[in-house]
Design a protein around this motif. Structure first.
Motif, PDB file in Angstrom:
ATOM      1  N   LEU A  11       0.826  -1.207   0.000  1.00  0.00           N
ATOM      2  CA  LEU A  11       0.000   0.000   0.000  1.00  0.00           C
ATOM      3  C   LEU A  11       0.862   1.261   0.000  1.00  0.00           C
ATOM      4  N   THR A  12       1.956   1.232   0.729  1.00  0.00           N
ATOM      5  CA  THR A  12       2.884   2.366   0.765  1.00  0.00           C
ATOM      6  C   THR A  12       3.475   2.622  -0.623  1.00  0.00           C
ATOM      7  N   ARG A  13       3.910   1.557  -1.295  1.00  0.00           N
ATOM      8  CA  ARG A  13       4.474   1.701  -2.648  1.00  0.00           C
ATOM      9  C   ARG A  13       3.418   2.234  -3.614  1.00  0.00           C
ATOM     10  N   ALA A  14       2.209   1.718  -3.543  1.00  0.00           N
ATOM     11  CA  ALA A  14       1.140   2.176  -4.432  1.00  0.00           C
ATOM     12  C   ALA A  14       0.820   3.651  -4.187  1.00  0.00           C
ATOM     13  N   THR A  15       0.825   4.060  -2.925  1.00  0.00           N
ATOM     14  CA  THR A  15       0.557   5.461  -2.588  1.00  0.00           C
ATOM     15  C   THR A  15       1.658   6.372  -3.123  1.00  0.00           C
ATOM     16  N   GLU A  16       2.903   5.927  -3.055  1.00  0.00           N
ATOM     17  CA  GLU A  16       4.011   6.722  -3.599  1.00  0.00           C
ATOM     18  C   GLU A  16       3.861   6.906  -5.107  1.00  0.00           C
ATOM     19  N   VAL A  17       3.463   5.851  -5.810  1.00  0.00           N
ATOM     20  CA  VAL A  17       3.252   5.944  -7.256  1.00  0.00           C
ATOM     21  C   VAL A  17       2.111   6.919  -7.554  1.00  0.00           C
ATOM     22  N   LEU A  18       1.026   6.804  -6.807  1.00  0.00           N
ATOM     23  CA  LEU A  18      -0.112   7.706  -7.012  1.00  0.00           C
ATOM     24  C   LEU A  18       0.254   9.154  -6.692  1.00  0.00           C
ATOM     25  N   LEU A  24       2.542  15.019 -11.286  1.00  0.00           N
ATOM     26  CA  LEU A  24       2.688  15.255 -12.716  1.00  0.00           C
ATOM     27  C   LEU A  24       1.401  15.829 -13.312  1.00  0.00           C
ATOM     28  N   LEU A  25       0.256  15.316 -12.878  1.00  0.00           N
ATOM     29  CA  LEU A  25      -1.014  15.840 -13.377  1.00  0.00           C
ATOM     30  C   LEU A  25      -1.224  17.287 -12.932  1.00  0.00           C
ATOM     31  N   GLU A  26      -0.824  17.606 -11.720  1.00  0.00           N
ATOM     32  CA  GLU A  26      -0.926  18.983 -11.244  1.00  0.00           C
ATOM     33  C   GLU A  26      -0.048  19.901 -12.099  1.00  0.00           C
ATOM     34  N   MET A  27       1.147  19.429 -12.460  1.00  0.00           N
ATOM     35  CA  MET A  27       2.021  20.227 -13.314  1.00  0.00           C
ATOM     36  C   MET A  27       1.376  20.475 -14.673  1.00  0.00           C
ATOM     37  N   LEU A  28       0.765  19.444 -15.253  1.00  0.00           N
ATOM     38  CA  LEU A  28       0.081  19.616 -16.537  1.00  0.00           C
ATOM     39  C   LEU A  28      -1.036  20.641 -16.420  1.00  0.00           C
ATOM     40  N   TYR A  29      -1.781  20.584 -15.335  1.00  0.00           N
ATOM     41  CA  TYR A  29      -2.852  21.545 -15.107  1.00  0.00           C
ATOM     42  C   TYR A  29      -2.284  22.963 -15.016  1.00  0.00           C
ATOM     43  N   ARG A  30      -1.202  23.135 -14.278  1.00  0.00           N
ATOM     44  CA  ARG A  30      -0.610  24.460 -14.114  1.00  0.00           C
ATOM     45  C   ARG A  30      -0.068  25.006 -15.436  1.00  0.00           C
TER      46      ARG A  30
END
Length: 175
Positions: A11-18, A24-30
């Motif tokens: 779960l920790t690894r999956a959260t880090e990936v998310l 990255l999605l926030e950067m695209l939005y900005r």
């Protein structure tokens, strides 16, 4: 207990990936917002350069623009990460790259309108060694900037090897 620990680690690894993908999605939005909100193209370029250099922990973002004659690219703007000591930053060199075969990766990117990620520049056969002497040689990526099918320039990003090569997610964001 072993099963709980394994599930927690997974779960920790999956959260880090998310978290990384959300960043990255926030950067695209900005970037999209800057294109809408900025008063002119120079302001958009400033916002995108700063966003890339900080958001991807890059050493530099290099903006090459097509010269008026359409025969070469000129280094128009360099963005440096704030972690770099301002006193140690080199003065931006005067760089002009002819738009012709054999002039290096940046020229090839411009001519083919195809991005390229160079993870090992020392061993890459298309590196322009003269240009590398001027700007340094780090792992880098380049992507063409075009509007309505017309080449405007090339955006290059780089990072010292010890900080890691440009990864696939970062490369996709650049594109």
């Amino acid at each position: 207990m072993k099963t709980v620990r394994e599930k927690t680690e997974s779960l920790t690894r999956a959260t880090e990936v998310l978290d990384h993908r959300a960043h990255l999605l926030e950067m695209l939005y900005r970037v999209s917002r800057s294109a809408v909100d900025a008063p002119d193209s120079r302001a958009v370029i400033e916002q995108i350069g700063q966003l890339l250099v900080k958001g991807l922990a890059l050493d530099r973002v290099l903006l090459y623009l097509v010269c008026e004659d359409g025969q070469s690219l000129r280094l128009a703007r360099t963005f440096y990460h704030p972690r770099l000591d301002e006193d140690e930053l080199p003065a931006a060199p005067a760089v002009e790259i002819p738009l012709q075969e054999g002039a290096g990766v940046t020229a090839r990117c411009a001519l083919s309108m195809q991005p390229e990620n160079v993870t090992d520049p020392e061993q890459h056969d298309a590196i322009n060694r003269e240009l590398a002497k001027k700007i340094g040689i780090n792992p880098f990526a380049v992507a063409p900037m075009a509007a309505r099918g017309e080449l405007l320039g090339v955006l290059g990003i780089d990072r010292k090897t010890e900080l890691g090569v440009i990864g696939d997610d970062e490369f996709q964001l650049l594109i």
